[in-house]
Scaffold this active site. Sequence first.
Site, PDB file in Angstrom:
ATOM      1  N   GLY A 198     -30.661 -38.148 -36.103  1.00 20.64           N
ATOM      2  CA  GLY A 198     -29.424 -38.340 -36.880  1.00 20.64           C
ATOM      3  C   GLY A 198     -29.262 -38.897 -38.402  1.00 20.64           C
ATOM      4  O   GLY A 198     -28.138 -38.929 -38.851  1.00 20.64           O
ATOM      5  N   GLY A 200     -34.458 -34.641 -36.732  1.00 17.09           N
ATOM      6  CA  GLY A 200     -34.273 -32.933 -37.055  1.00 17.09           C
ATOM      7  C   GLY A 200     -33.998 -32.430 -38.291  1.00 17.09           C
ATOM      8  O   GLY A 200     -34.777 -32.194 -39.203  1.00 17.09           O
ATOM      9  N   ARG A 201     -32.530 -32.791 -38.552  1.00 15.38           N
ATOM     10  CA  ARG A 201     -32.063 -32.343 -39.795  1.00 15.38           C
ATOM     11  C   ARG A 201     -32.666 -32.934 -40.982  1.00 15.38           C
ATOM     12  O   ARG A 201     -32.874 -32.125 -41.733  1.00 15.38           O
ATOM     13  CB  ARG A 201     -30.473 -32.919 -39.820  1.00 15.38           C
ATOM     14  CG  ARG A 201     -29.796 -32.326 -41.013  1.00 15.38           C
ATOM     15  CD  ARG A 201     -28.436 -33.204 -40.973  1.00 15.38           C
ATOM     16  NE  ARG A 201     -27.633 -32.962 -39.737  1.00 15.38           N
ATOM     17  CZ  ARG A 201     -26.770 -32.059 -39.332  1.00 15.38           C
ATOM     18  NH1 ARG A 201     -26.677 -31.000 -39.800  1.00 15.38           N
ATOM     19  NH2 ARG A 201     -26.321 -32.275 -38.095  1.00 15.38           N
ATOM     20  N   ARG A 231     -22.455 -23.211 -38.991  1.00 14.67           N
ATOM     21  CA  ARG A 231     -21.989 -24.647 -39.308  1.00 14.67           C
ATOM     22  C   ARG A 231     -20.616 -24.896 -40.083  1.00 14.67           C
ATOM     23  O   ARG A 231     -19.907 -25.572 -39.651  1.00 14.67           O
ATOM     24  CB  ARG A 231     -23.111 -25.297 -40.278  1.00 14.67           C
ATOM     25  CG  ARG A 231     -24.520 -25.587 -39.452  1.00 14.67           C
ATOM     26  CD  ARG A 231     -25.143 -26.398 -39.980  1.00 14.67           C
ATOM     27  NE  ARG A 231     -24.773 -27.973 -39.815  1.00 14.67           N
ATOM     28  CZ  ARG A 231     -24.364 -28.529 -40.957  1.00 14.67           C
ATOM     29  NH1 ARG A 231     -24.102 -27.749 -42.196  1.00 14.67           N
ATOM     30  NH2 ARG A 231     -23.738 -29.662 -40.691  1.00 14.67           N
ATOM     31  N   CYS A 247     -15.803 -10.167 -37.410  1.00 15.52           N
ATOM     32  CA  CYS A 247     -14.331 -10.084 -37.025  1.00 15.52           C
ATOM     33  C   CYS A 247     -13.670 -11.400 -36.486  1.00 15.52           C
ATOM     34  O   CYS A 247     -13.411 -11.301 -35.396  1.00 15.52           O
ATOM     35  CB  CYS A 247     -14.073  -8.881 -36.387  1.00 15.52           C
ATOM     36  SG  CYS A 247     -14.875  -7.413 -37.066  1.00 15.52           S
TER      37      CYS A 247
HETATM   38  C1  LIG Z   1     -30.042 -33.177 -31.618  1.00  9.36           C
HETATM   39  C2  LIG Z   1     -30.941 -34.452 -31.269  1.00  9.36           C
HETATM   40  C3  LIG Z   1     -31.590 -35.192 -32.362  1.00  9.36           C
HETATM   41  C4  LIG Z   1     -31.897 -34.752 -33.728  1.00  9.36           C
HETATM   42  O1  LIG Z   1     -30.820 -34.950 -34.715  1.00  9.36           O
HETATM   43  P1  LIG Z   1     -30.739 -34.886 -36.166  1.00  9.36           P
HETATM   44  O2  LIG Z   1     -29.495 -35.290 -36.417  1.00  9.36           O
HETATM   45  O3  LIG Z   1     -30.927 -33.419 -36.280  1.00  9.36           O
HETATM   46  O4  LIG Z   1     -31.995 -35.620 -36.488  1.00  9.36           O
HETATM   47  C5  LIG Z   1     -32.448 -36.064 -31.761  1.00  9.36           C
HETATM   48  N1  LIG Z   1     -32.424 -36.660 -30.440  1.00  9.36           N
HETATM   49  C6  LIG Z   1     -31.471 -36.114 -29.696  1.00  9.36           C
HETATM   50  C7  LIG Z   1     -31.340 -36.455 -28.084  1.00  9.36           C
HETATM   51  C8  LIG Z   1     -30.658 -34.783 -29.941  1.00  9.36           C
HETATM   52  O5  LIG Z   1     -29.708 -34.452 -29.169  1.00  9.36           O
END
Ligand SMILES: *Cc1c(COP(=O)(O)O)cnc(C)c1O
Length: 416
Positions: free
Chosen positions: A239, A276-277, A313, A345
């Site tokens: 997150g 992730g992000r 996005r 489209c």
């Molecule tokens: C998508 C997700 C993440 C990664 O979130 P980021 O915001 O990209 O860091 C981590 N844990 C779970 C359970 C997710 O669904």
Amino acid sequence: MDYIRYQNGELFVEGVAVREIAKETGTPVFIYSQGAFAANLRALEAALSQTRHLVCYSVKASSNLALLKIVASLGMGADIVSGGELFRALKAGIPGGRVVFSGVGKTAREMAEALDAGVFMFNLESHEEMELLGDIAARAGAVAHVAFRVNPDVDPRTHPYIATGLKESKFGIPYGEAARLYGEAKKIPSLKIIGLDCHIGSQLTDVAPFQEAARLLGELMGELKGQGIAIRYLDVGGGLGIAYESETPPTAAAYVAALTSATAKFPDLTLILEPGRSIVGNACLLATEVLYNKETDAKNFVVVDAGMNDLIRPSLYGARHAIFPARENVGEGPLKKVSVVGPVCESGDFLAQDRLLPPLRAGEYLAVMGAGAYGFSMSSNYNSRARAAEVLASGEDFQVIRRRESYEDLIRGEIY
Ligand SMILES: *Cc1c(COP(=O)(O)O)cnc(C)c1O
């Protein structure tokens, strides 16, 4: 170090000019920096040096095997949300023992596969899921290691589609029911409780919600301890936000400090993170070619060859990505307010709205910045558009890590 920057008026990813890659591979193309990706992982590791931890890269952010191999080579793990992601993680050499399995709708087949692969922990999200996993593990003669994903009802102050820890959310179990569910799981011999999990949302640019979630999880761990349930692994999810434009996300150190603020009284705890992000978002740009300029009384459009099928996005979340020309001083003349739109489209097919850009001729390249997370991995074949190529730049070299799809790829599997 800035892995993506202008140098003598040319936009570079590491030691390679974006225009050079775009000319060789065609566009649209996602260009990742190996150095930036690895540096982001290492920065998080460094911030965690005083804490027992396991970093599990969230595969869904961007799941190319070449990226997952970097994760594996750094000895890190993976956070998966499907059998397909498990397949990828294992293929890339991430051992099952370093995989945590998240997700609200795991199927019986996916659970069996994950048990077979020896995944480290299942993050359970409902009573029914707990019972099914218990049955599947029992039939396999195995013991599944589990955590419950709790929903602490903390507002992450992010886009509603990526807020996951509010009580209206489909994710997790209500905080108030956690203790009772843990008590039930304890009675199932094929389940072994090892953890507690939560993931409150994505693109958080403030530490306060993380801190509040950590406080609530700490309290819950205390309560569980009183019930004779020891939590050894606290999975705090992902997150952490990134700067798409002018956001100022917390540093890795401030983020880790917020997470550990409430857990100091549990010295045996291992922290699991699922970023992730924050790892891949700014380690990648999407290069696209200008096709047309189209000026109307109402609006000026720059039509490019990347659309919402490549990067959804902006359309899905109203997300704003910085857009830079590959040649810094590309156009003579004043900046113009334009919308950068794709060929799909749909009126919702745009990469940017009302943005000040220099005059751009057909054939110039634009870079959509911060395209690494939920970019390629959310791309589709809508409008029968072949999905983009992916490239990994490292030093002076670059490597195609996913070929652009062909027309034949588009119809693979169709029966006619
Ligand atoms: C998508 C997700 C993440 C990664 O979130 P980021 O915001 O990209 O860091 C981590 N844990 C779970 C359970 C997710 O669904």
